[in-house]
Design a protein around this motif. Structure first.
Motif, PDB file in Angstrom:
ATOM      1  N   GLU A 108      -4.591   8.739  12.332  1.00 18.08           N
ATOM      2  CA  GLU A 108      -5.238   8.860  11.030  1.00 18.08           C
ATOM      3  C   GLU A 108      -6.247   7.724  10.878  1.00 18.08           C
ATOM      4  OE1 GLU A 108      -2.426   8.953   7.908  1.00 18.08           O
ATOM      5  OE2 GLU A 108      -1.514  10.851   8.527  1.00 18.08           O
ATOM      6  N   LEU A 109      -7.394   8.060  10.340  1.00 18.71           N
ATOM      7  CA  LEU A 109      -8.459   7.074  10.202  1.00 18.71           C
ATOM      8  C   LEU A 109      -8.349   6.347   8.861  1.00 18.71           C
ATOM      9  CD1 LEU A 109     -11.607   8.896  11.646  1.00 18.71           C
ATOM     10  CD2 LEU A 109     -10.413   6.937  12.624  1.00 18.71           C
ATOM     11  N   GLU A 145      -6.101  -4.761   2.641  1.00 17.60           N
ATOM     12  CA  GLU A 145      -6.258  -3.570   1.826  1.00 17.60           C
ATOM     13  C   GLU A 145      -7.007  -2.501   2.615  1.00 17.60           C
ATOM     14  OE1 GLU A 145      -7.908  -4.311  -1.972  1.00 17.60           O
ATOM     15  OE2 GLU A 145      -6.503  -5.911  -2.469  1.00 17.60           O
ATOM     16  N   MET A 146      -6.442  -1.293   2.624  1.00 15.64           N
ATOM     17  CA  MET A 146      -7.032  -0.196   3.385  1.00 15.64           C
ATOM     18  C   MET A 146      -7.072   1.062   2.522  1.00 15.64           C
ATOM     19  SD  MET A 146      -5.291  -0.610   7.169  1.00 15.64           S
ATOM     20  CE  MET A 146      -3.640  -0.249   6.527  1.00 15.64           C
ATOM     21  N   ARG A 147      -7.887   1.981   2.950  1.00 12.60           N
ATOM     22  CA  ARG A 147      -7.947   3.323   2.354  1.00 12.60           C
ATOM     23  C   ARG A 147      -8.342   4.305   3.452  1.00 12.60           C
ATOM     24  NH1 ARG A 147     -13.192   4.729   2.038  1.00 12.60           N
ATOM     25  NH2 ARG A 147     -14.762   3.068   1.727  1.00 12.60           N
ATOM     26  N   ARG A 148      -8.178   5.608   3.160  1.00  9.80           N
ATOM     27  CA  ARG A 148      -8.529   6.617   4.152  1.00  9.80           C
ATOM     28  C   ARG A 148     -10.039   6.641   4.397  1.00  9.80           C
ATOM     29  NH1 ARG A 148      -4.804  10.240   5.796  1.00  9.80           N
ATOM     30  NH2 ARG A 148      -2.812  10.274   4.681  1.00  9.80           N
ATOM     31  N   TYR A 149     -10.374   6.976   5.627  1.00 10.91           N
ATOM     32  CA  TYR A 149     -11.784   7.043   6.006  1.00 10.91           C
ATOM     33  C   TYR A 149     -12.481   8.155   5.234  1.00 10.91           C
ATOM     34  CZ  TYR A 149     -15.914   7.926   8.885  1.00 10.91           C
ATOM     35  OH  TYR A 149     -17.191   8.127   9.320  1.00 10.91           O
ATOM     36  N   ALA A 150     -13.709   7.870   4.803  1.00 13.58           N
ATOM     37  CA  ALA A 150     -14.543   8.859   4.131  1.00 13.58           C
ATOM     38  C   ALA A 150     -15.887   8.901   4.839  1.00 13.58           C
ATOM     39  CB  ALA A 150     -14.728   8.489   2.660  1.00 13.58           C
ATOM     40  N   PRO A 151     -16.514  10.076   4.876  1.00 14.39           N
ATOM     41  CA  PRO A 151     -17.830  10.171   5.555  1.00 14.39           C
ATOM     42  C   PRO A 151     -18.800   9.136   5.002  1.00 14.39           C
ATOM     43  CG  PRO A 151     -17.023  12.351   4.972  1.00 14.39           C
ATOM     44  CD  PRO A 151     -16.081  11.373   4.338  1.00 14.39           C
ATOM     45  N   ILE A 153     -13.210   0.622  10.593  1.00 11.74           N
ATOM     46  CA  ILE A 153     -12.063   1.469  10.934  1.00 11.74           C
ATOM     47  C   ILE A 153     -10.964   0.621  11.564  1.00 11.74           C
ATOM     48  CG2 ILE A 153     -11.263   3.352  12.430  1.00 11.74           C
ATOM     49  CD1 ILE A 153     -13.987   4.648  12.113  1.00 11.74           C
ATOM     50  N   VAL A 154      -9.723   0.862  11.134  1.00 13.42           N
ATOM     51  CA  VAL A 154      -8.573   0.154  11.689  1.00 13.42           C
ATOM     52  C   VAL A 154      -8.085   0.959  12.878  1.00 13.42           C
ATOM     53  CG1 VAL A 154      -6.324  -0.881  11.204  1.00 13.42           C
ATOM     54  CG2 VAL A 154      -8.005  -0.618   9.368  1.00 13.42           C
ATOM     55  N   TRP A 155      -8.560   0.598  14.084  1.00 15.35           N
ATOM     56  CA  TRP A 155      -8.289   1.404  15.275  1.00 15.35           C
ATOM     57  C   TRP A 155      -6.826   1.348  15.687  1.00 15.35           C
ATOM     58  CZ3 TRP A 155     -11.706   4.889  16.230  1.00 15.35           C
ATOM     59  CH2 TRP A 155     -13.060   4.663  15.919  1.00 15.35           C
ATOM     60  N   ARG A 156      -6.155   0.260  15.376  1.00 16.38           N
ATOM     61  CA  ARG A 156      -4.728   0.193  15.734  1.00 16.38           C
ATOM     62  C   ARG A 156      -3.926   1.223  14.949  1.00 16.38           C
ATOM     63  NH1 ARG A 156      -3.234  -6.280  16.210  1.00 16.38           N
ATOM     64  NH2 ARG A 156      -4.618  -6.713  17.986  1.00 16.38           N
ATOM     65  N   THR A 157      -4.285   1.418  13.693  1.00 16.52           N
ATOM     66  CA  THR A 157      -3.606   2.440  12.902  1.00 16.52           C
ATOM     67  C   THR A 157      -3.911   3.831  13.444  1.00 16.52           C
ATOM     68  OG1 THR A 157      -3.758   1.039  10.947  1.00 16.52           O
ATOM     69  CG2 THR A 157      -3.319   3.359  10.567  1.00 16.52           C
ATOM     70  N   PHE A 158      -5.163   4.050  13.841  1.00 17.97           N
ATOM     71  CA  PHE A 158      -5.544   5.351  14.421  1.00 17.97           C
ATOM     72  C   PHE A 158      -4.777   5.624  15.710  1.00 17.97           C
ATOM     73  CE2 PHE A 158      -8.247   7.775  17.377  1.00 17.97           C
ATOM     74  CZ  PHE A 158      -8.370   8.953  16.672  1.00 17.97           C
TER      75      PHE A 158
END
Length: 217
Positions: A25-26, A2-8, A15-20
């Protein structure tokens, strides 16, 4: 995952660096939901006349951990089920004071099982028939899956005919009423669940043909 967009403020180690690297997109991983394991074994001890061997057998299983660490245990006289081996041992000891209430707690135990799980259930019974049979029938009917039944007895049946009938009283092994045991076994089988008979003296499980043969002696 389960993932969601990065928030401050989100931890960088989530952080899912492979997706970035793929789409610039973070995203961060969501923490896994905590899951509490449910008991896998439900055991109820019916107190009553002749339950000494049954209590000893159940106590040995608890001490050796043969019933597992994740269990729900009930016994006559207990106000609530136990979920640990130590708690189960306490209920087992307390049940000796409630033999006159044999089987009265089965329905409440069945409702507790229904709220928490739909799993296999084992009912440990005295070696002689008692008033608990009517409570057991109602319990078996309310369960979606018929429980398994465990009877613990002690002694050996007479396998020979003595020359004189009065010699039977000197045969210390002739302590099992074969017809009564066969009748109890048949009554439990009619409730739909498997039946096991443990002979504590011999340290073994008796087979169904052996029990039927005892009833004919």
């Amino acid at each position: 995952i389960e993932m969601r967009r990065y928030a401050p403020g989100d931890p960088l180690n989530r952080i899912v660096w492979r997706t970035f690297a793929r789409n610039r997109e973070l995203y961060v991983r969501e923490p896994e939901r905590s899951i509490s394991p449910l008991p896998t074994n439900a055991i109820y001890f019916v107190a009553g006349e002749g339950d000494e061997r049954s209590a000893e057998f159940v106590r040995a299983m608890l001490e050796e951990g043969l019933l597992g660490d994740e269990l729900i245990f009930g016994a006559d006289g207990g106000s609530a089920p136990a979920y640990t081996r130590a708690g189960a041992m306490e209920l087992l000891i307390q049940s000796t004071q409630h033999r006159h209430r044999g089987g009265e707690g089965l329905l409440a135990f069945g409702r507790a099982i229904g709220r928490q799980m739909g799993t296999r259930c084992l009912v440990c019974l005295p070696g002689t028939m008692g008033p608990w049979t009517q409570h057991l029938e109602a319990f078996a009917q309310m369960m979606g899956t018929p429980p398994a039944f465990l009877i613990t007895i002690e002694g050996e049946p007479v396998t020979r005919t003595p020359a004189h009938r009065w010699l039977w009283q000197f045969d210390e092994k002739a302590v099992i009423d074969g017809r009564a045991l066969q009748g109890l076994h048949a009554q439990l089988e009619a409730m739909g669940g498997p039946v096991q008979v443990v002979n504590a003296s011999a340290g073994r499980i008796m087979s169904r043909p052996e029990i039927l043969a005892m009833g004919r002696r």
